[in-house]
Design a protein around this motif. Structure first.
Motif, PDB file in Angstrom:
ATOM      1  N   ASP A 147       0.852  -1.179   0.000  1.00  9.99           N
ATOM      2  CA  ASP A 147       0.000   0.000   0.000  1.00  9.99           C
ATOM      3  C   ASP A 147       0.896   1.240   0.000  1.00  9.99           C
ATOM      4  OD1 ASP A 147      -1.755   2.081   0.497  1.00  9.99           O
ATOM      5  OD2 ASP A 147      -3.008   0.900   1.843  1.00  9.99           O
ATOM      6  N   LEU A 148       0.881   2.001  -1.081  1.00  4.50           N
ATOM      7  CA  LEU A 148       1.775   3.154  -1.204  1.00  4.50           C
ATOM      8  C   LEU A 148       1.309   4.363  -0.404  1.00  4.50           C
ATOM      9  CD1 LEU A 148       2.711   2.954  -4.988  1.00  4.50           C
ATOM     10  CD2 LEU A 148       4.132   2.397  -3.021  1.00  4.50           C
ATOM     11  N   ASP A 149       0.112   4.290   0.175  1.00  5.47           N
ATOM     12  CA  ASP A 149      -0.339   5.375   1.043  1.00  5.47           C
ATOM     13  C   ASP A 149       0.297   5.293   2.417  1.00  5.47           C
ATOM     14  OD1 ASP A 149      -1.997   6.481  -0.909  1.00  5.47           O
ATOM     15  OD2 ASP A 149      -3.603   5.056  -0.438  1.00  5.47           O
ATOM     16  N   CYS A 150       0.691   4.063   2.821  1.00  5.24           N
ATOM     17  CA  CYS A 150       1.275   3.917   4.163  1.00  5.24           C
ATOM     18  C   CYS A 150       2.518   3.027   4.170  1.00  5.24           C
ATOM     19  CB  CYS A 150       0.236   3.364   5.133  1.00  5.24           C
ATOM     20  SG  CYS A 150      -0.396   1.743   4.655  1.00  5.24           S
ATOM     21  N   TYR A 151       2.940   2.511   3.000  1.00  6.70           N
ATOM     22  CA  TYR A 151       4.118   1.635   2.868  1.00  6.70           C
ATOM     23  C   TYR A 151       4.017   0.398   3.767  1.00  6.70           C
ATOM     24  CZ  TYR A 151       5.968   5.613   0.370  1.00  6.70           C
ATOM     25  OH  TYR A 151       6.143   6.625  -0.534  1.00  6.70           O
ATOM     26  N   GLU A 152       2.839  -0.176   3.755  1.00  7.66           N
ATOM     27  CA  GLU A 152       2.605  -1.382   4.546  1.00  7.66           C
ATOM     28  C   GLU A 152       2.211  -2.526   3.613  1.00  7.66           C
ATOM     29  OE1 GLU A 152       0.055  -2.860   8.466  1.00  7.66           O
ATOM     30  OE2 GLU A 152      -0.130  -0.812   7.718  1.00  7.66           O
ATOM     31  N   TRP A 153       2.764  -3.708   3.884  1.00  4.61           N
ATOM     32  CA  TRP A 153       2.466  -4.873   3.073  1.00  4.61           C
ATOM     33  C   TRP A 153       1.142  -5.506   3.494  1.00  4.61           C
ATOM     34  CZ3 TRP A 153       4.736  -5.997  -1.320  1.00  4.61           C
ATOM     35  CH2 TRP A 153       6.029  -5.512  -1.564  1.00  4.61           C
ATOM     36  N   VAL A 154       0.341  -5.821   2.491  1.00  6.81           N
ATOM     37  CA  VAL A 154      -0.922  -6.515   2.723  1.00  6.81           C
ATOM     38  C   VAL A 154      -0.769  -7.923   2.149  1.00  6.81           C
ATOM     39  CG1 VAL A 154      -3.388  -6.561   2.270  1.00  6.81           C
ATOM     40  CG2 VAL A 154      -2.192  -4.355   2.520  1.00  6.81           C
ATOM     41  N   ASN A 155      -0.769  -8.919   3.032  1.00  8.25           N
ATOM     42  CA  ASN A 155      -0.588 -10.304   2.588  1.00  8.25           C
ATOM     43  C   ASN A 155      -1.884 -10.858   2.019  1.00  8.25           C
ATOM     44  OD1 ASN A 155       1.874  -9.933   3.688  1.00  8.25           O
ATOM     45  ND2 ASN A 155       1.566 -11.247   5.462  1.00  8.25           N
ATOM     46  N   ILE A 156      -1.768 -11.561   0.925  1.00  7.79           N
ATOM     47  CA  ILE A 156      -2.931 -12.213   0.308  1.00  7.79           C
ATOM     48  C   ILE A 156      -2.623 -13.699   0.213  1.00  7.79           C
ATOM     49  CG2 ILE A 156      -4.366 -12.366  -1.763  1.00  7.79           C
ATOM     50  CD1 ILE A 156      -3.811  -9.408  -2.229  1.00  7.79           C
TER      51      ILE A 156
END
Length: 842
Positions: A318-327
């Protein structure tokens, strides 16, 4: 007695040539270094004398002009006849809605005052200028943007002025402008001179009518940036980091395992942001693609992960918060390297096509099923694409992609062999349909495309970086591919590229904001790190058109005429010099050293240049630098440098230890053998040089037929250091500055083994220049002193001795502003690199 008259006829028929698309803007022309540069760096173009032409009653001068900063002011061109001077001057008053073009004389008389609406003088817009001179009527006409003005002027009899664009004389103000398509017509409206200014290199332009060449001082050719790629950034990161591009923000992303590196195309700045959480994807070899709709970077892995490994195969940043979202995606996924991927706005997950894995070329479209969360085949109707790896795919155009070429076969199994495909397909992700557009029956070269292509909707052409994946080193070539018929051409210069490793990749993007193509390259350095490079090229690119070749080199008769005149002048100057100095050759204190011309005074044939940009010219004068990728440059340089230290040369074991430290002896031997074979092949059209293996040592054999700047500099430096500076022959010292003024020694090579060699060479050069600076200070030779200081700053950019000397010599010449500019630029450069100001004692 008749008044001092200046014979200049200006009649202007001018209409706005406002350009809305980049193809008609700035394709070629001469860009002038303006008021932001030191005076000696500003651009000047003096046309062939009008006295060589026949005029009666009238003549016209026309040209196209655009400003790359319309707020700048200064002299556009001048007309000089005897003691009279007329000037075309540009001034944009800040309080007015108009910008003004004035014709003024050197007697402070304004002949014409022509206003143009400020809104029409926009950056990059081209205007047509026309000046008409009518001596019999004592009239001048100026036309810009269909606005015409006339003025009265008393012409001198036989008025045929010299025409100079840009910098000239005591009034150095020069706007930030570009000029092209200069034409001079006689009284019968016949074109007697034409300067299109289509060159992309060199210090000359061509009169298309007479075919005579005209020197240009400090040229900045517009076409250069459409032919030569500009290296913007070079850095190392973890081996499998991958690129993607955000068209919305004009940024290139490099997804590393611990942080995201961001290259901003507009500002040329590189920054990094650490992730808020741990990078979740397996670090073997991952692929990435930007999702504009979600403002996320999609990262995925195509291989079979063992159950015990704690890593997933799909995630989004997520480039709004630089957090990885695992799928969570099924681990049972295909192994498919060198495939292509598509991600349209209305598609949640990327669709991958082709690739290679498990000894098989693939031909399936696969994507993550939203329900099962596993990679499944996506059915497409229409034509069938044969199994292949390295297929090049274009960026999204309303859900339609283009796929070009690749390497594979008709059925898939690797045991059946493979060949290069030469076909083009359109892939409609909205309707899930494939359509074959065309196929070449045969192409001259065998190559595959890079991961991504750019499709230009305006001209219906694809642009792709292509290379021979089957070769050890194959430069990247930019192909312009028609989507309407089976045709292509190679445009722009090539980019060095080490293509032997399977993880080596190249990506091509297009920046709408900057109107540039972007090449992002990843090359293996060792088992842990990779080298990353980013290049840009102004769009649209050009090829080596015949007229550009002629402009750059001219015909042989002209070349030899100039060579004869140059030699004659050189001999005459030498004789005068020797007479002045009688029997001893001292350095004259009043000699003028032309720094800008001295930089290009190197042989045009059989030359190998290591200082500045690496350059090789063959026995026909052709630039063959592209035959020497970085690996061959380093190999040639290492052998030559080792030979300078030790006449025997260097043995094979030492070469492998230095250049291929991560390879075992068997691998190193194979690579070394191939590399020397390629080096010899690359050198075969350069006379007087060969790389040989004698008495278990590698060395370079060379004769006087070949010019090698490094060898000459070593000899001259030794000579200068061993004799009294007063006894030096002027030509020896001139040669020293000819060879060093091009820049640093092999600036693009940053390996540790090169540092010691560079340090040795640069120390000797600086020692020589220090001696010259001291002599110049004592003898008050300011011209030579400025040249020496400039060269030292090129070698050692933060030398306090050099900047102190340069400012001193400039002040001695009364050029206080130039001295101030040089000092300010040095301080700013020092602060940018070290974060503090230098402690310079004045």
């Amino acid at each position: 007695m008749t008044k001092s008259l200046f014979c200049l006829l200006l009649s202007v028929l001018m209409y706005i040539f406002s350009v809305n698309n980049s193809r008609s803007q700035d394709l070629y022309g001469l860009r002038f270094n303006g008021n932001d540069k030191e005076i000696e760096s500003r651009t000047s173009l003096k046309l062939l004398p009008l006295s060589q032409k026949t005029f009666k009653n009238k003549f016209d001068l026309s040209f196209d002009l655009s400003f790359y900063d319309p707020s700048s002011i200064g002299y556009i061109c001048r007309f000089i006849y005897k003691e009279e001077e007329l000037s075309l001057y540009y001034f944009p008053y800040s309080y007015d809605e108009f910008c003004y073009f004035d014709i003024i004389s050197n007697h402070d008389n304004r002949i014409i005052h022509l206003p143009i609406l400020r809104e029409k003088i926009q950056q990059g817009n081209w205007q047509k200028f026309k000046l008409s001179f009518l001596p019999e009527k004592d009239s001048i006409y100026l036309a810009v943007d269909n606005v015409k003005r006339s003025g009265k002027y008393n012409f001198l009899k036989g008025y045929k002025p010299d025409v100079v664009f840009g910098f000239h004389g005591a009034n150095p103000d020069l706007p930030f402008m570009c000029i092209k398509d200069i034409g001079i017509k006689d009284h019968k409206n016949n074109l007697v001179s034409q300067y299109q200014l289509k060159e992309y290199e060199g210090n000359f332009t061509l009169d298309e009518i007479s075919k005579n060449k005209v020197p240009v001082r400090n040229p900045s050719w517009v076409a250069k940036d459409r032919y030569f790629w500009k290296e913007c950034k070079r850095f190392n990161s973890n081996l499998v980091a991958d690129f993607c591009y955000n068209d919305k923000t004009n940024q290139v992303y490099l997804i590393g395992s611990d942080s995201l590196m961001i290259y901003d195309v507009a500002t040329n700045k590189l920054s990094s942001c650490r992730y808020k959480n741990q990078f979740p994807v397996a670090k073997d070899h991952y692929h990435s693609i930007y999702n504009l709709h979600k403002n996320r970077i999609v990262v995925y892995v195509f291989n079979d992960l063992s159950p015990e490994r704690n890593a997933i195969g799909f995630a989004e940043l997520d480039l709004d918060c630089y957090e990885w979202v695992n799928i969570e995606v099924s681990r049972n996924r295909p192994k498919s390297l060198q495939h292509s991927a598509m991600l349209a706005e209305d598609i949640e997950y990327p669709i991958a096509f082709g690739g290679y894995g498990s000894f098989t070329f693939h031909d399936k479209f696969i994507a993550i099923d939203p329900v099962s969360k596993s990679w499944e085949e996506v059915p497409f109707s229409g034509d069938t694409i044969s199994p292949r790896m390295y297929p090049a795919i274009s960026q999204n155009q309303d859900g339609v992609y283009y796929l070009f070429g690749g390497f594979g076969n008709l059925t898939g199994p690797q045991v059946l062999g493979g060949y290069h495909f030469t076909d083009l397909y359109s892939i409609d992700t909205n309707n899930k349909e494939v359509k074959k557009i065309w196929e070449f029956p045969k192409m001259d070269e065998k190559f595959v495309g890079s991961n991504s292509m750019y499709f230009n909707k305006e001209d219906k052409y694809l642009y792709a970086l292509c290379y021979g994946h089957h070769l050890v080193d194959s430069p990247l070539k930019l192909l312009k591919i028609s989507t309407q018929k089976p045709s292509y051409e190679i445009v722009a210069d090539s980019i060095p590229f080490a293509s032997e490793e399977i993880l080596t990749e190249a990506h091509l993007y297009y920046s709408k904001e900057s109107k540039k193509l972007i090449a992002a390259i990843r090359e293996d350095v060792n088992k842990e790190h990779a080298s990353f490079r980013i290049y840009t090229l102004n769009f649209p690119p050009i090829n080596r058109m015949n007229n550009l070749e002629e402009n750059s080199y001219g015909n042989k008769k002209i070349y030899f005429s100039y060579l004869f005149v140059f030699l004659l002048l050189l001999v005459s100057a030498s004789i005068l010099f020797l007479i002045k100095k009688r029997r001893h050759s001292h350095i004259s204190t009043d000699v003028t050293w032309d720094y800008e011309n001295i930089k290009t005074a190197v042989p045009k044939t059989n030359a190998i240049i290591f200082f500045g940009d690496f350059l090789v010219r063959n026995n026909m004068g052709k630039d063959v630098t592209h035959l020497f990728p970085p690996r061959l440059q380093k190999l040639l340089c290492l052998v030559l440098l080792s030979q300078i230290r030790n006449e025997k040369g260097i043995n094979s074991k030492e070469i492998s230890r230095i250049i291929w430290p991560d390879k075992d002896s068997f691998q190193a031997k194979n690579i070394r053998s191939v590399s020397f074979s390629q080096l010899r092949t690359a050198l075969q059209d350069v006379d007087g040089i060969d790389v040989v293996y004698e008495n278990k040592f590698w060395k370079v054999k060379y004769s006087n037929e070949v010019f090698i700047d490094l060898i000459h500099l070593v000899t001259i430096s030794k000579s200068i250091l061993e004799v009294d500076i007063q006894q030096l022959i002027g030509d020896e010292l001139r040669k020293f500055f000819v060879y060093t003024s091009r820049g640093q020694f092999m600036p693009s090579v940053h390996e540790e083994w090169m540092d010691n060699f560079k340090s040795e060479i640069e120390t000797k050069l600086v020692d020589v220049i220090s001696i010259v600076l001291k002599f110049c200070s004592k003898s008050k030779n300011n011209d030579l002193g400025i040249l020496a200081a400039n060269v030292m700053l090129g070698i050692a950019p933060f030398s306090e001795e050099a900047i102190k000397s340069k400012t001193k010599f400039l002040k001695n010449q009364g050029r206080l502003q130039a001295a101030k500019n040089a000092y300010t630029s040095f301080i700013k450069n020092y602060e940018n690199n070290f974060g503090s100001q230098p402690n310079i004692q004045k």
